[in-house]
Design an enzyme around this catalytic site. Sequence first.
Site, PDB file in Angstrom:
ATOM      1  CE1 TYR A 105      -2.303  -0.260   5.154  1.00 26.44           C
ATOM      2  CE2 TYR A 105      -1.655   1.599   3.803  1.00 26.44           C
ATOM      3  CZ  TYR A 105      -2.576   0.638   4.155  1.00 26.44           C
ATOM      4  OH  TYR A 105      -3.777   0.561   3.487  1.00 26.44           O
ATOM      5  CB  CYS A 106       2.328  -4.546   5.847  1.00 25.76           C
ATOM      6  SG  CYS A 106       3.316  -4.625   7.359  1.00 25.76           S
ATOM      7  CE  LYS A 107      -3.132  -9.277  10.752  1.00 20.70           C
ATOM      8  NZ  LYS A 107      -3.302 -10.740  10.759  1.00 20.70           N
ATOM      9  CE1 TYR A 134      -7.297  -0.672   6.991  1.00 19.51           C
ATOM     10  CE2 TYR A 134      -7.804  -2.911   7.666  1.00 19.51           C
ATOM     11  CZ  TYR A 134      -8.208  -1.667   7.220  1.00 19.51           C
ATOM     12  OH  TYR A 134      -9.545  -1.426   7.011  1.00 19.51           O
TER      13      TYR A 134
END
Length: 143
Positions: A105-107, A134
């Site tokens: 996952y990232c932003k 996130y």
Amino acid sequence: MDSEVRFLPLRRETADSNLAHCDVKWFQSLFPEVTYSQLKVLLSEHDVQLFDVRTSEEYQAGHIEDAVNIPVNILEESLKMHPDQFEEKFDVRLPGRDDQNIVFYCKSGNRSLTAVNTARQLGFSRARHYKGGYSEWSRLEEK
């Protein structure tokens, strides 16, 4: 009929510009996603290897509990490490190529899509990503 899945090489500038020059919906369809509720279950069952591919500064500002930070720009070299080196650097075991619950996952889903493509090119055929990232996680956790 050839059923082999072929991966598109991503140029850095392509990934950073929201996968410009690529049909994003088609590309995203190649990589299974994990939803917020699915990730909550995986985390509660301790049945996930969760990797945050944001920068270390973003990770330090807030991250999903139990996530390991491997910025997307060092992901490929990290996944190619010897298992002992990987464990020494990240304090977790190197995922196996056939492990089922590898999640990136990232932003907001763009870098994690790049990460899952990288992982799959390296043979991690079951890698998935949390598209909401996130941003979604922190918003839903506040409720």
